[in-house]
Design a protein around this motif. Structure first.
Motif, PDB file in Angstrom:
ATOM      1  N   GLU A  52      61.151   1.254  -3.240  1.00  0.00           N
ATOM      2  CA  GLU A  52      60.587   2.256  -4.570  1.00  0.00           C
ATOM      3  C   GLU A  52      60.412   1.503  -5.728  1.00  0.00           C
ATOM      4  N   GLN A  53      60.859  -0.116  -5.241  1.00  0.00           N
ATOM      5  CA  GLN A  53      59.974  -0.536  -6.427  1.00  0.00           C
ATOM      6  C   GLN A  53      58.452  -0.070  -7.638  1.00  0.00           C
ATOM      7  N   ARG A  54      57.687  -0.014  -6.263  1.00  0.00           N
ATOM      8  CA  ARG A  54      56.613   0.371  -6.195  1.00  0.00           C
ATOM      9  C   ARG A  54      56.070   1.347  -7.527  1.00  0.00           C
ATOM     10  N   PRO A  55      56.473   2.760  -7.810  1.00  0.00           N
ATOM     11  CA  PRO A  55      56.103   3.454  -8.813  1.00  0.00           C
ATOM     12  C   PRO A  55      56.142   2.607 -10.203  1.00  0.00           C
ATOM     13  N   LEU A  56      57.768   2.179 -10.468  1.00  0.00           N
ATOM     14  CA  LEU A  56      58.157   1.713 -11.587  1.00  0.00           C
ATOM     15  C   LEU A  56      57.045   0.645 -12.323  1.00  0.00           C
ATOM     16  N   ALA A  57      56.940   0.083 -10.923  1.00  0.00           N
ATOM     17  CA  ALA A  57      56.022  -1.342 -11.091  1.00  0.00           C
ATOM     18  C   ALA A  57      54.548  -0.937 -11.625  1.00  0.00           C
ATOM     19  N   GLY A  58      54.328  -0.011 -11.021  1.00  0.00           N
ATOM     20  CA  GLY A  58      52.566   0.761 -11.572  1.00  0.00           C
ATOM     21  C   GLY A  58      52.202   1.306 -12.376  1.00  0.00           C
ATOM     22  N   LYS A  59      53.183   1.467 -12.678  1.00  0.00           N
ATOM     23  CA  LYS A  59      54.076   2.321 -14.290  1.00  0.00           C
ATOM     24  C   LYS A  59      53.690   1.519 -15.230  1.00  0.00           C
ATOM     25  N   GLN A  60      54.408   0.262 -15.269  1.00  0.00           N
ATOM     26  CA  GLN A  60      54.429  -0.603 -15.753  1.00  0.00           C
ATOM     27  C   GLN A  60      52.898  -1.210 -16.513  1.00  0.00           C
ATOM     28  N   VAL A  61      52.908  -1.224 -15.356  1.00  0.00           N
ATOM     29  CA  VAL A  61      51.401  -2.238 -15.326  1.00  0.00           C
ATOM     30  C   VAL A  61      50.292  -0.856 -15.645  1.00  0.00           C
ATOM     31  N   ASN A  62      50.382  -0.358 -15.476  1.00  0.00           N
ATOM     32  CA  ASN A  62      49.131   0.566 -16.135  1.00  0.00           C
ATOM     33  C   ASN A  62      49.432   0.405 -17.372  1.00  0.00           C
ATOM     34  N   GLU A  63      50.828   0.970 -17.716  1.00  0.00           N
ATOM     35  CA  GLU A  63      50.802   0.410 -19.492  1.00  0.00           C
ATOM     36  C   GLU A  63      50.186  -0.408 -20.382  1.00  0.00           C
ATOM     37  N   VAL A  64      50.554  -1.486 -19.720  1.00  0.00           N
ATOM     38  CA  VAL A  64      50.255  -2.608 -20.440  1.00  0.00           C
ATOM     39  C   VAL A  64      48.454  -2.252 -20.227  1.00  0.00           C
ATOM     40  N   LYS A  65      48.231  -2.421 -18.971  1.00  0.00           N
ATOM     41  CA  LYS A  65      46.675  -2.453 -18.667  1.00  0.00           C
ATOM     42  C   LYS A  65      46.316  -1.101 -19.842  1.00  0.00           C
ATOM     43  N   VAL A  66      46.341   0.369 -20.228  1.00  0.00           N
ATOM     44  CA  VAL A  66      46.014   0.507 -21.362  1.00  0.00           C
ATOM     45  C   VAL A  66      45.685   0.438 -22.505  1.00  0.00           C
ATOM     46  N   TYR A  67      47.603   0.001 -22.530  1.00  0.00           N
ATOM     47  CA  TYR A  67      47.537  -1.100 -24.111  1.00  0.00           C
ATOM     48  C   TYR A  67      46.219  -2.472 -24.305  1.00  0.00           C
ATOM     49  N   ILE A  68      46.442  -2.817 -23.722  1.00  0.00           N
ATOM     50  CA  ILE A  68      44.862  -3.937 -23.637  1.00  0.00           C
ATOM     51  C   ILE A  68      43.651  -3.416 -23.903  1.00  0.00           C
ATOM     52  N   GLU A  69      43.414  -2.139 -23.114  1.00  0.00           N
ATOM     53  CA  GLU A  69      42.059  -1.790 -23.449  1.00  0.00           C
ATOM     54  C   GLU A  69      42.208  -0.753 -24.943  1.00  0.00           C
ATOM     55  N   ASN A  70      43.461  -0.165 -25.310  1.00  0.00           N
ATOM     56  CA  ASN A  70      42.938   0.583 -26.662  1.00  0.00           C
ATOM     57  C   ASN A  70      43.476  -0.672 -27.538  1.00  0.00           C
ATOM     58  N   ALA A  71      43.569  -1.568 -27.596  1.00  0.00           N
ATOM     59  CA  ALA A  71      43.278  -2.711 -28.605  1.00  0.00           C
ATOM     60  C   ALA A  71      41.947  -3.369 -28.497  1.00  0.00           C
ATOM     61  N   LEU A  72      41.472  -3.797 -27.084  1.00  0.00           N
ATOM     62  CA  LEU A  72      40.150  -4.535 -27.201  1.00  0.00           C
ATOM     63  C   LEU A  72      38.935  -3.113 -27.533  1.00  0.00           C
ATOM     64  N   ALA A  73      39.203  -2.177 -27.561  1.00  0.00           N
ATOM     65  CA  ALA A  73      38.287  -0.742 -28.062  1.00  0.00           C
ATOM     66  C   ALA A  73      38.634  -1.102 -29.507  1.00  0.00           C
ATOM     67  N   ASP A  74      39.775  -0.874 -30.376  1.00  0.00           N
ATOM     68  CA  ASP A  74      39.857  -0.556 -31.982  1.00  0.00           C
ATOM     69  C   ASP A  74      39.306  -1.735 -31.962  1.00  0.00           C
ATOM     70  N   LYS A  75      39.780  -3.217 -31.494  1.00  0.00           N
ATOM     71  CA  LYS A  75      39.447  -4.485 -32.658  1.00  0.00           C
ATOM     72  C   LYS A  75      37.607  -4.741 -32.846  1.00  0.00           C
ATOM     73  N   LYS A  76      37.038  -4.293 -31.647  1.00  0.00           N
ATOM     74  CA  LYS A  76      35.457  -3.863 -31.299  1.00  0.00           C
ATOM     75  C   LYS A  76      35.179  -3.193 -32.184  1.00  0.00           C
ATOM     76  N   ASN A  77      35.623  -1.949 -32.892  1.00  0.00           N
ATOM     77  CA  ASN A  77      35.297  -1.229 -33.233  1.00  0.00           C
ATOM     78  C   ASN A  77      35.025  -1.448 -35.039  1.00  0.00           C
ATOM     79  N   ASP A  78      36.443  -2.767 -34.950  1.00  0.00           N
ATOM     80  CA  ASP A  78      36.727  -3.061 -36.124  1.00  0.00           C
ATOM     81  C   ASP A  78      35.490  -4.057 -36.511  1.00  0.00           C
ATOM     82  N   LEU A  79      35.634  -5.051 -35.573  1.00  0.00           N
ATOM     83  CA  LEU A  79      34.259  -5.870 -35.981  1.00  0.00           C
ATOM     84  C   LEU A  79      33.027  -5.903 -36.018  1.00  0.00           C
TER      85      LEU A  79
END
Ligand code: DAH
Length: 342
Positions: A52-79
Motif C-alpha cells: 500500500e505504501q509503495r505507489p505513494l512513496a514512488g510518486k513522491q520520489v518521482n516528483e522530487v526527481k522531476v523537480y531536480i531534473e527541471n531545476a538542473l536544466a533551467d540552471k544549465k540554460n541560464d549558465l
C-alpha cells in the motif's frame, strides 16, 4: 521518508541555485540522480515497503526527481546564456585597428620584359610561335646553314642529348620549323629558353632567354627590317632612341647585321653601362639567306624575308639597369618584389 525527500530537494535546490559552473551542476546530478545517487537509492529501496505504501512513496520520489531534473536544466540554460553573453561582450572586432595587407606576387623581370616586347611586335602584326627546347641538331644547325666544322656545334659549346638531339642553343630553329610548316606570308616572334655551355658570371648563364623574329612575304626588303626594328627600339627604350646597323655575318642571313641603340641610361652621351661609347648592341638580324628558304621549300625568287634574334636577359638588364645577370635567376624576394605590375 517524506522528510528525507524534502531535505534532499532543499539541498539540491540550494546547490543548483548557487552553482556558477556547469561542472557543479553535474556534481549535483550525480549525487542525486546518478547510479549511486541519493534518489536512485531511495527508488531502489522501495522494495522493502508494503504494497500500500509503495505507489505513494514512488510518486513522491518521482516528483522530487522531476523537480531536480527541471531545476538542473533551467540552471544549465541560464549558465550557458550567461557564458555566451560574456563572450559576446569580450570578443568584438576593433575596426579601427590597421588592416593586414595581403601579399601580392609580382611578375618576374623576364616575364615582364617578354610581355612588353611581345606587345610591341604584336602592334605591328607579329604573332607568337613556339618551338621545343629539345630539338634536332639539323634544325638548330644544319638547316640554318651552319658549317659542318663550326665550333658552336662542338661538345664544348652545346649540350647534346644524343648525336642528333640537343638542347637548342638559339631560338633560330623556330624559323626553320615555322617555314617548313607554313606557306608565306609568315610574321612571327618566338620567345623561349636556350642553352649553352657557358660558365656562370655577371653576363653569362648556361640557360638564358632569346626572342626570335621572322617575316617572309613578297617584296620584303632591308628597309622593312630597319623600319620595324627601329620602331621596336623606340617603343622599348623611348622615342629619342637612335639605332645603327653594323654589318655582321650570320650563316642564315645575307646580308646580316647587328643593331645598336643609343644607350637608354645616358641617352647616347656615354656612361658605364655603354662603356662610354653611347651605343649598346641590341640584336642580330638580316635578310633571310636564299639557301635556308630553299631548304624549307620556299622559293627565294618569289619571296624574301628578314629575321632577327635578341637576348631577352640582356635587354632586361639594360632596361632595368641590372649589373649582374645572376640577380635574374637567384629568385631573391626583395629583388623580385620591385617588378610590380606591368
Ligand atoms: N641566333 C643568333 C644568336 O643566337 C641571333 C640571330 C641573329 C638570330 C641574326 C636571327 C638573325 O634570326 O637573323 O646569336
Amino acid at each position: 521518508m517524506k522528510e528525507k525527500l524534502e531535505q534532499l530537494q532543499a539541498e539540491a535546490f540550494e546547490k543548483i541555485q548557487s552553482a556558477s559552473e556547469l561542472s557543479q551542476l553535474e556534481e549535483v546530478r550525480i549525487r542525486m540522480l546518478g547510479k549511486k545517487g541519493a534518489l536512485t537509492e531511495m527508488l531502489r529501496s522501495m522494495g522493502s515497503l508494503s504494497a500500500e505504501q509503495r505507489p505513494l512513496a514512488g510518486k513522491q520520489v518521482n516528483e522530487v526527481k522531476v523537480y531536480i531534473e527541471n531545476a538542473l536544466a533551467d540552471k544549465k540554460n541560464d549558465l550557458e546564456e550567461k557564458a555566451l553573453a560574456s563572450r559576446l561582450d569580450n570578443e568584438f572586432i576593433d575596426i579601427t585597428l590597421p588592416g593586414k595587407k595581403p601579399e601580392s606576387g609580382t611578375l618576374h623581370p623576364i616575364t615582364k620584359i617578354t610581355l612588353e616586347i611581345q606587345e610591341i611586335f604584336a602592334s605591328i602584326g607579329f604573332s607568337v610561335a613556339e618551338g621545343p627546347e629539345i630539338d634536332f641538331a639539323k634544325y638548330n644547325f644544319d638547316y640554318l646553314n651552319t658549317p659542318e666544322n663550326h665550333p658552336s656545334r662542338g661538345l664544348n659549346d652545346t649540350f647534346y642529348i644524343s648525336e642528333d638531339v640537343l638542347l637548342r642553343t638559339q631560338t633560330s630553329p623556330v624559323q626553320i620549323r615555322t617555314m617548313l610548316k607554313n606557306k608565306p606570308p609568315i610574321k612571327i616572334i618566338s620567345p623561349g629558353k636556350v642553352y649553352r655551355k657557358d660558365e656562370i658570371d655577371a653576363t653569362h648563364s648556361p640557360l638564358f632567354n632569346q626572342m626570335e623574329g621572322l617575316i617572309v612575304d613578297k617584296g620584303i626588303t632591308m628597309s622593312d627590317l630597319k623600319g620595324s626594328l627601329e620602331y621596336f627600339a623606340k617603343s622599348l627604350f623611348g622615342e629619342n632612341t637612335k639605332t645603327k646597323f653594323r654589318h655582321h655575318q650570320f650563316y642564315f642571313t645575307e646580308p646580316g647585321a647587328e643593331m645598336d641603340a643609343t644607350c637608354p641610361k645616358c641617352d647616347g652621351k656615354g656612361c658605364r653601362v655603354c662603356s662610354n661609347t653611347g651605343w649598346i648592341e641590341i640584336l642580330g638580324c638580316g635578310m633571310l639567306h636564299p639557301n635556308i628558304m630553299e631548304i624549307c621549300g620556299i622559293s627565294h625568287l618569289e619571296y624574301s624575308g628578314y629575321a632577327f634574334g635578341m637576348g631577352i636577359d640582356r635587354i632586361a638588364m639594360i632596361k632595368y639597369g641590372l649589373e649582374d645577370l645572376r640577380l635574374i635567376y637567384d629568385n631573391d624576394k626583395m629583388f623580385l618584389g620591385q617588378f610590380i605590375g606591368r
